[in-house]
Design a protein around this motif. Structure first.
Motif, PDB file in Angstrom:
ATOM      1  N   GLU A   1     -27.609  -1.934  -7.386  1.00  0.00           N
ATOM      2  CA  GLU A   1     -26.483  -1.387  -6.629  1.00  0.00           C
ATOM      3  C   GLU A   1     -25.260  -2.265  -6.815  1.00  0.00           C
ATOM      4  O   GLU A   1     -24.142  -1.782  -6.909  1.00  0.00           O
ATOM      5  N   THR A   2     -25.494  -3.590  -6.849  1.00  0.00           N
ATOM      6  CA  THR A   2     -24.413  -4.561  -6.897  1.00  0.00           C
ATOM      7  C   THR A   2     -24.629  -5.543  -8.040  1.00  0.00           C
ATOM      8  O   THR A   2     -25.763  -5.950  -8.316  1.00  0.00           O
ATOM      9  N   VAL A   3     -23.532  -5.935  -8.683  1.00  0.00           N
ATOM     10  CA  VAL A   3     -23.567  -6.951  -9.735  1.00  0.00           C
ATOM     11  C   VAL A   3     -22.772  -8.149  -9.234  1.00  0.00           C
ATOM     12  O   VAL A   3     -21.621  -8.010  -8.791  1.00  0.00           O
ATOM     13  N   TYR A   4     -23.383  -9.318  -9.279  1.00  0.00           N
ATOM     14  CA  TYR A   4     -22.762 -10.560  -8.812  1.00  0.00           C
ATOM     15  C   TYR A   4     -22.236 -11.330 -10.016  1.00  0.00           C
ATOM     16  O   TYR A   4     -23.006 -11.674 -10.924  1.00  0.00           O
ATOM     17  N   LEU A   5     -20.927 -11.602 -10.030  1.00  0.00           N
ATOM     18  CA  LEU A   5     -20.292 -12.238 -11.173  1.00  0.00           C
ATOM     19  C   LEU A   5     -19.325 -13.330 -10.713  1.00  0.00           C
ATOM     20  O   LEU A   5     -18.591 -13.153  -9.732  1.00  0.00           O
ATOM     21  N   TYR A   6     -19.290 -14.427 -11.443  1.00  0.00           N
ATOM     22  CA  TYR A   6     -18.418 -15.557 -11.134  1.00  0.00           C
ATOM     23  C   TYR A   6     -16.958 -15.122 -11.249  1.00  0.00           C
ATOM     24  O   TYR A   6     -16.555 -14.529 -12.246  1.00  0.00           O
ATOM     25  N   TRP A   7     -16.167 -15.424 -10.227  1.00  0.00           N
ATOM     26  CA  TRP A   7     -14.788 -14.925 -10.167  1.00  0.00           C
ATOM     27  C   TRP A   7     -13.944 -15.366 -11.362  1.00  0.00           C
ATOM     28  O   TRP A   7     -13.127 -14.595 -11.879  1.00  0.00           O
ATOM     29  N   GLN A   8     -14.131 -16.598 -11.832  1.00  0.00           N
ATOM     30  CA  GLN A   8     -13.331 -17.093 -12.955  1.00  0.00           C
ATOM     31  C   GLN A   8     -13.658 -16.330 -14.239  1.00  0.00           C
ATOM     32  O   GLN A   8     -12.771 -16.040 -15.054  1.00  0.00           O
ATOM     33  N   MET A   9     -14.933 -15.971 -14.404  1.00  0.00           N
ATOM     34  CA  MET A   9     -15.311 -15.158 -15.557  1.00  0.00           C
ATOM     35  C   MET A   9     -14.611 -13.804 -15.511  1.00  0.00           C
ATOM     36  O   MET A   9     -14.147 -13.285 -16.540  1.00  0.00           O
ATOM     37  N   LEU A  10     -14.538 -13.212 -14.318  1.00  0.00           N
ATOM     38  CA  LEU A  10     -13.873 -11.919 -14.174  1.00  0.00           C
ATOM     39  C   LEU A  10     -12.402 -12.004 -14.583  1.00  0.00           C
ATOM     40  O   LEU A  10     -11.890 -11.109 -15.274  1.00  0.00           O
ATOM     41  N   LEU A  11     -11.721 -13.073 -14.172  1.00  0.00           N
ATOM     42  CA  LEU A  11     -10.312 -13.234 -14.534  1.00  0.00           C
ATOM     43  C   LEU A  11     -10.147 -13.515 -16.018  1.00  0.00           C
ATOM     44  O   LEU A  11      -9.236 -12.975 -16.669  1.00  0.00           O
ATOM     45  N   ASP A  12     -11.003 -14.372 -16.574  1.00  0.00           N
ATOM     46  CA  ASP A  12     -10.918 -14.695 -18.001  1.00  0.00           C
ATOM     47  C   ASP A  12     -11.135 -13.451 -18.851  1.00  0.00           C
ATOM     48  O   ASP A  12     -10.442 -13.222 -19.841  1.00  0.00           O
ATOM     49  N   ALA A  13     -12.127 -12.645 -18.459  1.00  0.00           N
ATOM     50  CA  ALA A  13     -12.408 -11.419 -19.202  1.00  0.00           C
ATOM     51  C   ALA A  13     -11.231 -10.452 -19.115  1.00  0.00           C
ATOM     52  O   ALA A  13     -10.841  -9.832 -20.113  1.00  0.00           O
ATOM     53  N   ALA A  14     -10.651 -10.318 -17.915  1.00  0.00           N
ATOM     54  CA  ALA A  14      -9.528  -9.403 -17.729  1.00  0.00           C
ATOM     55  C   ALA A  14      -8.333  -9.807 -18.598  1.00  0.00           C
ATOM     56  O   ALA A  14      -7.659  -8.945 -19.181  1.00  0.00           O
ATOM     57  N   LYS A  15      -8.092 -11.112 -18.688  1.00  0.00           N
ATOM     58  CA  LYS A  15      -6.987 -11.596 -19.536  1.00  0.00           C
ATOM     59  C   LYS A  15      -7.221 -11.251 -21.001  1.00  0.00           C
ATOM     60  O   LYS A  15      -6.277 -11.053 -21.771  1.00  0.00           O
ATOM     61  N   ALA A  16      -8.512 -11.177 -21.385  1.00  0.00           N
ATOM     62  CA  ALA A  16      -8.864 -10.853 -22.774  1.00  0.00           C
ATOM     63  C   ALA A  16      -8.990  -9.348 -22.994  1.00  0.00           C
ATOM     64  O   ALA A  16      -9.326  -8.905 -24.097  1.00  0.00           O
ATOM     65  N   GLY A  17      -8.726  -8.570 -21.929  1.00  0.00           N
ATOM     66  CA  GLY A  17      -8.754  -7.120 -22.082  1.00  0.00           C
ATOM     67  C   GLY A  17     -10.023  -6.433 -21.624  1.00  0.00           C
ATOM     68  O   GLY A  17     -10.164  -5.220 -21.785  1.00  0.00           O
ATOM     69  N   LEU A  18     -10.959  -7.200 -21.053  1.00  0.00           N
ATOM     70  CA  LEU A  18     -12.210  -6.613 -20.563  1.00  0.00           C
ATOM     71  C   LEU A  18     -12.214  -6.639 -19.032  1.00  0.00           C
ATOM     72  O   LEU A  18     -12.355  -7.699 -18.415  1.00  0.00           O
ATOM     73  N   ASP A  19     -12.066  -5.494 -18.413  1.00  0.00           N
ATOM     74  CA  ASP A  19     -12.122  -5.382 -16.958  1.00  0.00           C
ATOM     75  C   ASP A  19     -13.575  -5.118 -16.565  1.00  0.00           C
ATOM     76  O   ASP A  19     -14.030  -3.977 -16.545  1.00  0.00           O
ATOM     77  N   MET A  20     -14.295  -6.189 -16.261  1.00  0.00           N
ATOM     78  CA  MET A  20     -15.721  -6.080 -15.957  1.00  0.00           C
ATOM     79  C   MET A  20     -15.964  -5.306 -14.666  1.00  0.00           C
ATOM     80  O   MET A  20     -16.966  -4.609 -14.530  1.00  0.00           O
ATOM     81  N   ILE A  21     -15.050  -5.436 -13.713  1.00  0.00           N
ATOM     82  CA  ILE A  21     -15.204  -4.714 -12.448  1.00  0.00           C
ATOM     83  C   ILE A  21     -15.043  -3.215 -12.680  1.00  0.00           C
ATOM     84  O   ILE A  21     -15.839  -2.405 -12.188  1.00  0.00           O
ATOM     85  N   ALA A  22     -14.025  -2.836 -13.447  1.00  0.00           N
ATOM     86  CA  ALA A  22     -13.827  -1.414 -13.749  1.00  0.00           C
ATOM     87  C   ALA A  22     -15.022  -0.855 -14.511  1.00  0.00           C
ATOM     88  O   ALA A  22     -15.426   0.294 -14.284  1.00  0.00           O
ATOM     89  N   LEU A  23     -15.596  -1.659 -15.408  1.00  0.00           N
ATOM     90  CA  LEU A  23     -16.776  -1.224 -16.156  1.00  0.00           C
ATOM     91  C   LEU A  23     -17.945  -0.959 -15.210  1.00  0.00           C
ATOM     92  O   LEU A  23     -18.626   0.068 -15.324  1.00  0.00           O
ATOM     93  N   CYS A  24     -18.153  -1.866 -14.267  1.00  0.00           N
ATOM     94  CA  CYS A  24     -19.227  -1.685 -13.283  1.00  0.00           C
ATOM     95  C   CYS A  24     -18.964  -0.452 -12.419  1.00  0.00           C
ATOM     96  O   CYS A  24     -19.873   0.341 -12.156  1.00  0.00           O
ATOM     97  N   HIS A  25     -17.721  -0.292 -11.985  1.00  0.00           N
ATOM     98  CA  HIS A  25     -17.368   0.867 -11.163  1.00  0.00           C
ATOM     99  C   HIS A  25     -17.585   2.172 -11.924  1.00  0.00           C
ATOM    100  O   HIS A  25     -17.996   3.183 -11.339  1.00  0.00           O
TER     101      HIS A  25
END
Length: 284
Positions: free
Chosen positions: A203-227
């Protein structure tokens, strides 16, 4: 703003829960506090605790593999029975340890909105069928108030099979971090997608916040992918360095960027202070 409860922040119509890390509403609270948990159950908070398996197949609320770090005991937690652990105390305040048997009883009084995350710190090999059976016995009548999480997909699959009514979460952060360093963000995206669509059905994916920001800067929105796969995201663990002063400029840059990604939950050791700091910044 002084009456901030530390339950959630709403931004652009999206509510992000503030999860109380290790049963602490604020860093000054004792680690794994039964009193804070009881308060969270009353107010409908999202909370997290860590579980370590005991020698008898039950669990104790501790983060570390060894007793020395958090308790007055010595040795591996997994080698100790409930009877051996009963005489120990938490180093933080000399309080008794919490056990899975205690949690099952306390959960009976939980507010309908309260959610308690059981973060399993051992893998399936250590916990085994005996530990899963213990959870099943204790939690068979409880569903909405508990989510079981782990980095071990094998363990979460076993939970799904034995306790299909329980909510489940996975934390692939370490694995994805290794993949990023070896192969880059494209490989991370592929692996995360495989986990989201995999047999654990989290139901839920737990991810380190800094990884989420680093990925977003590189063009990968991990949260949007999960959603996009119908999964929620918990961003862990963002804690203010100085809760009395609120966000530093650097913290605000990171936290506001994180909120813009619309996580469903942010894990923090300073929930009310984070809410107050957010409201103060938004108010200008």
């Amino acid at each position: 703003m002084s009456d901030a409860c530390g339950l959630q922040i709403v931004f652009e119509g999206h509510a992000t829960l503030l999860k109380w890390h290790r049963l602490r509403r604020r860093m000054a609270d004792p680690l794994f506090s039964a009193e804070v948990m009881a308060e969270g159950f009353k107010t409908g908070a999202s909370m997290e605790l860590d579980l370590r398996v005991r020698a008898d197949g039950g669990f104790v609320v501790l983060h570390d593999e060894k007793l020395e770090g958090e308790t007055t005991g010595h040795g591996l937690v997994a080698k100790k029975s409930l009877a051996e652990l009963r005489g120990l105390r938490m180093k933080d305040g000399g309080r008794p340890l919490l056990y899975s048997e205690d949690l099952a009883a306390m959960l009976q009084s939980a507010h309908p909105d309260a959610l308690l995350q059981f973060d399993m710190k051992d893998d399936y090999e250590a916990i085994g069928e005996k530990g899963i059976a213990h959870l099943a016995e204790r939690l068979q009548q409880i569903s909405a108030s508990v989510i079981v999480s782990a980095s071990s997909l094998e363990l979460i699959l076993a939970v799904k099979e034995k306790l299909p009514h329980l909510r489940r979460g996975i934390d692939p952060t370490d694995k994805l971090g290794n993949i990023y360093r070896a192969e880059g963000w494209k490989a991370v995206e592929k692996e995360l997608l495989a986990d989201l669509r995999g047999p654990t059905e989290p139901e839920t994916v737990y991810l380190y916040w800094q990884m989420l920001l680093d990925a977003a800067k590189a063009g990968l929105d991990m949260i949007a992918l999960c959603h996009s796969e119908g999964k929620q995201v918990d961003a862990w663990t963002f804690t203010l360095n100085d809760p009395d002063s609120g966000f530093s400029d650097a913290e605000w840059t990171n936290f506001s960027a994180l909120m813009a990604l619309k996580p469903d939950q942010i894990t923090t050791d300073e929930a009310p202070a984070t809410e107050r700091a957010w409201l103060a910044r938004v108010a200008g």
